[in-house]
Design a protein around this motif. Structure first.
Motif, mmCIF file in Angstrom:
data_model
loop_
_atom_site.group_PDB
_atom_site.id
_atom_site.type_symbol
_atom_site.label_atom_id
_atom_site.label_comp_id
_atom_site.label_asym_id
_atom_site.label_seq_id
_atom_site.Cartn_x
_atom_site.Cartn_y
_atom_site.Cartn_z
ATOM 1 N N ALA A 60 -40.738 -1.800 -30.988
ATOM 2 C CA ALA A 60 -40.312 -0.432 -31.242
ATOM 3 C C ALA A 60 -41.566 0.450 -31.280
ATOM 4 O O ALA A 60 -42.633 0.044 -30.814
ATOM 5 N N LEU A 61 -41.462 1.643 -31.853
ATOM 6 C CA LEU A 61 -42.600 2.561 -31.884
ATOM 7 C C LEU A 61 -43.483 2.377 -33.111
ATOM 8 O O LEU A 61 -44.559 2.969 -33.182
ATOM 9 N N ASP A 62 -43.039 1.580 -34.086
ATOM 10 C CA ASP A 62 -43.804 1.436 -35.319
ATOM 11 C C ASP A 62 -45.002 0.517 -35.106
ATOM 12 O O ASP A 62 -45.388 0.232 -33.966
ATOM 13 N N THR A 63 -45.601 0.045 -36.191
ATOM 14 C CA THR A 63 -46.839 -0.730 -36.087
ATOM 15 C C THR A 63 -46.621 -2.231 -35.945
ATOM 16 O O THR A 63 -47.594 -2.982 -35.867
ATOM 17 N N ALA A 64 -45.371 -2.677 -35.913
ATOM 18 C CA ALA A 64 -45.106 -4.107 -35.714
ATOM 19 C C ALA A 64 -45.426 -4.482 -34.269
ATOM 20 O O ALA A 64 -44.993 -3.799 -33.335
ATOM 21 N N PRO A 65 -46.163 -5.571 -34.033
ATOM 22 C CA PRO A 65 -46.539 -5.924 -32.656
ATOM 23 C C PRO A 65 -45.345 -6.279 -31.776
ATOM 24 O O PRO A 65 -45.390 -6.098 -30.565
ATOM 25 N N TRP A 66 -44.279 -6.788 -32.391
ATOM 26 C CA TRP A 66 -43.021 -7.020 -31.672
ATOM 27 C C TRP A 66 -41.912 -7.191 -32.689
ATOM 28 O O TRP A 66 -42.152 -7.549 -33.838
ATOM 29 N N CYS A 67 -40.677 -6.906 -32.266
ATOM 30 C CA CYS A 67 -39.536 -7.030 -33.179
ATOM 31 C C CYS A 67 -38.361 -7.763 -32.547
ATOM 32 O O CYS A 67 -37.319 -7.909 -33.195
ATOM 33 N N TYR A 68 -38.517 -8.233 -31.300
ATOM 34 C CA TYR A 68 -37.388 -8.856 -30.592
ATOM 35 C C TYR A 68 -37.985 -9.850 -29.595
ATOM 36 O O TYR A 68 -38.837 -9.480 -28.776
ATOM 37 N N ARG A 69 -37.551 -11.108 -29.688
ATOM 38 C CA ARG A 69 -38.015 -12.124 -28.744
ATOM 39 C C ARG A 69 -36.823 -12.741 -28.022
ATOM 40 O O ARG A 69 -35.837 -13.128 -28.659
ATOM 41 N N ILE A 70 -36.932 -12.813 -26.710
ATOM 42 C CA ILE A 70 -35.918 -13.487 -25.890
ATOM 43 C C ILE A 70 -36.558 -14.718 -25.277
ATOM 44 O O ILE A 70 -37.633 -14.634 -24.678
ATOM 45 N N THR A 71 -35.903 -15.862 -25.410
ATOM 46 C CA THR A 71 -36.373 -17.107 -24.809
ATOM 47 C C THR A 71 -35.327 -17.601 -23.818
ATOM 48 O O THR A 71 -34.127 -17.544 -24.088
ATOM 49 N N ARG A 72 -35.785 -18.079 -22.683
ATOM 50 C CA ARG A 72 -34.854 -18.578 -21.668
ATOM 51 C C ARG A 72 -34.199 -19.876 -22.130
ATOM 52 O O ARG A 72 -34.866 -20.784 -22.630
ATOM 53 N N ALA A 73 -32.871 -19.957 -21.980
ATOM 54 C CA ALA A 73 -32.105 -21.152 -22.337
ATOM 55 C C ALA A 73 -30.824 -21.158 -21.519
ATOM 56 O O ALA A 73 -30.410 -20.125 -20.971
ATOM 57 N N GLU A 74 -30.183 -22.299 -21.440
ATOM 58 C CA GLU A 74 -28.963 -22.411 -20.635
ATOM 59 C C GLU A 74 -27.821 -21.604 -21.230
ATOM 60 O O GLU A 74 -27.007 -21.018 -20.508
ATOM 61 N N GLN A 75 -27.723 -21.560 -22.569
ATOM 62 C CA GLN A 75 -26.646 -20.865 -23.243
ATOM 63 C C GLN A 75 -27.195 -19.683 -24.039
ATOM 64 O O GLN A 75 -28.273 -19.768 -24.625
ATOM 65 N N ALA A 76 -26.429 -18.589 -24.062
ATOM 66 C CA ALA A 76 -26.818 -17.429 -24.851
ATOM 67 C C ALA A 76 -26.474 -17.661 -26.313
ATOM 68 O O ALA A 76 -25.358 -18.085 -26.633
ATOM 69 N N ARG A 77 -27.420 -17.387 -27.203
ATOM 70 C CA ARG A 77 -27.136 -17.496 -28.628
ATOM 71 C C ARG A 77 -28.157 -16.711 -29.446
ATOM 72 O O ARG A 77 -29.281 -16.461 -28.991
ATOM 73 N N PHE A 78 -27.730 -16.314 -30.642
ATOM 74 C CA PHE A 78 -28.626 -15.746 -31.635
ATOM 75 C C PHE A 78 -29.229 -16.899 -32.410
ATOM 76 O O PHE A 78 -28.512 -17.685 -33.020
ATOM 77 N N PRO A 165 -33.541 6.258 -25.741
ATOM 78 C CA PRO A 165 -34.072 6.835 -26.978
ATOM 79 C C PRO A 165 -35.241 6.031 -27.527
ATOM 80 O O PRO A 165 -35.340 4.820 -27.329
ATOM 81 N N ASP A 166 -36.140 6.736 -28.201
ATOM 82 C CA ASP A 166 -37.227 6.056 -28.891
ATOM 83 C C ASP A 166 -36.673 5.256 -30.063
ATOM 84 O O ASP A 166 -36.000 5.809 -30.944
ATOM 85 N N ILE A 167 -36.943 3.963 -30.088
ATOM 86 C CA ILE A 167 -36.551 3.119 -31.215
ATOM 87 C C ILE A 167 -37.693 3.158 -32.225
ATOM 88 O O ILE A 167 -38.800 2.690 -31.957
ATOM 89 N N LEU A 168 -37.434 3.711 -33.401
ATOM 90 C CA LEU A 168 -38.476 3.814 -34.412
ATOM 91 C C LEU A 168 -38.827 2.450 -34.992
ATOM 92 O O LEU A 168 -39.996 2.148 -35.196
ATOM 93 N N ARG A 169 -37.793 1.628 -35.253
ATOM 94 C CA ARG A 169 -38.045 0.326 -35.883
ATOM 95 C C ARG A 169 -36.762 -0.486 -35.890
ATOM 96 O O ARG A 169 -35.662 0.054 -35.730
#
Length: 359
Positions: A60-78, A165-169
């Motif tokens: 996002a736009l804040d100071t966190a280096p990242w807030c969302y990681r996607i990894t490749r896998a055969e099935q979609a899941r959280f 839109p800009d994502i703040l966090r």
């Protein structure tokens, strides 16, 4: 407290939690098509910061280096989520919990150290310390609004940019739980979360809890984690803060024009008060734009309220069935039968009562 009677143990402040989380740091997803996942998230407003054939990190736009990681896998899941803590001692205390891993380096931009745990619902929880902050990205100011005799905007117009839109966090995540009491208790005991509001069924048993971070005298979001009683563990939605309602509206137009599926909104929530709009990625995972949410210090007491679908929004579209009714699949039926046999929180009567109140 309302006229609804409190008869069963609730999520409650723990007198001496193992640690006190300071932020919801990031979300972890697996997807079979990284490019499609990235396209949705970029259209939604997140920025790609690192990308390989197997993994994508977004911020996002804040100071966190990242807030969302996607990894490749055969099935979609959280997969789960990460929280930050303020001291290395708290990280060490969490690493001594049953089933916890020893502290180890955190992959991805910003580094840091993590401890990996599993909550009672089976989600992977990473608690981190020492991530290196990055410079915040530029953001526009909230648009000045004319109200009656208060006229900050004279001889000028409103023209918000027509772009994602800009994502703040990253703001919060909402989950479903079969072993609801155990899951709520885990987050209050080990991450120091405080129940802001609890929705109760007519017999006094809890159906939904909104948990905030304990930041002492510093105001914290009404909820960083929301938990709903269902017959299974699952992901409901994740939410990201934007600067104002115009950002929500522009985001709706951009996502609609780029072919994504709208899920719910616009509207204003009751508990938390956020203005909201929800969109689904290619695998049906709900992502929320929100602004103007409530904040509380640690001294604010827990509120108790009757459970109903009408309590989900003050105005706007009623909550769609896709948010509250799981698909009737063979796998879900097996999960239902198994959890009715093994989970103390569950009963046919409770599930029927929840379904009746959802309409």
């Amino acid at each position: 407290m309302t006229a609804t009677t409190l008869r069963t143990p609730q999520p409650a402040r723990h007198p001496a939690p193992t640690a006190r989380a300071t932020t919801l740091a990031y979300l972890l997803f697996e997807r079979p098509d990284l490019e499609e996942a990235e396209r949705f998230l970029n259209d939604f407003g997140l920025r790609t910061v690192e990308k390989t054939d197997a993994t994508i990190y977004l911020r996002a736009l804040d100071t966190a280096p990242w807030c969302y990681r996607i990894t490749r896998a055969e099935q979609a899941r959280f997969v789960g989520m990460g929280f930050t803590v303020g001291t290395v001692e708290e990280l060490g205390a969490l690493s001594r919990l049953p089933g916890a891993a020893a502290p180890e380096p955190l992959d991805g931009p910003g580094g840091g150290e993590r401890v990996r745990l599993t909550d009672p619902g089976g989600l992977s929880i990473e608690v981190v310390h020492g991530r290196v902050a990055v410079a915040p990205l530029p953001r526009r100011a909230p648009l000045p609004a004319n109200h009656d005799s208060t006229l900050p905007r004279i001889n000028s117009t409103q023209r918000p940019p027509l772009q994602p839109p800009d994502i703040l966090r990253l703001g919060h995540v909402a989950l479903e739980a079969a072993n609801y009491q155990a899951v709520c208790g885990w987050y209050t005991q080990h991450l120091g979360m405080i129940p802001s509001d609890v929705q109760l069924l007519p017999d006094g048993s809890p159906a939904v809890s909104f948990l905030r971070l304990d930041l002492g005298d510093t105001p914290a979001d009404h909820h960083t984690l929301a938990l709903a009683q269902t017959f299974r563990a699952g992901f409901s939605h994740c939410a990201f803060e934007v600067v104002d309602i115009d950002a929500i509206g522009v985001g709706q137009r951009v996502l609609r024009e780029r072919g994504w599926r709208h899920a719910w909104g616009l509207g204003r929530h009751v508990l938390g008060s956020q203005l909201f709009d929800y969109w689904s990625d290619a695998w049906g995972a709900h992502h929320e734009h929100y602004c103007d949410g409530d904040v509380f210090t640690a001294t604010a007491p827990t509120g108790y309220h009757p459970f109903s679908i009408a309590a989900m929004a003050q105005w706007g579209q009623a909550m769609p069935a896709s948010f509250v009714r799981p698909r009737l699949t063979l796998g879900n039926l097996r999960t239902l039968v198994r959890n009715l046999r093994t989970v103390p929180d569950l009963s046919i009567r409770k599930l029927v009562t929840i379904a009746r109140h959802l309409g």
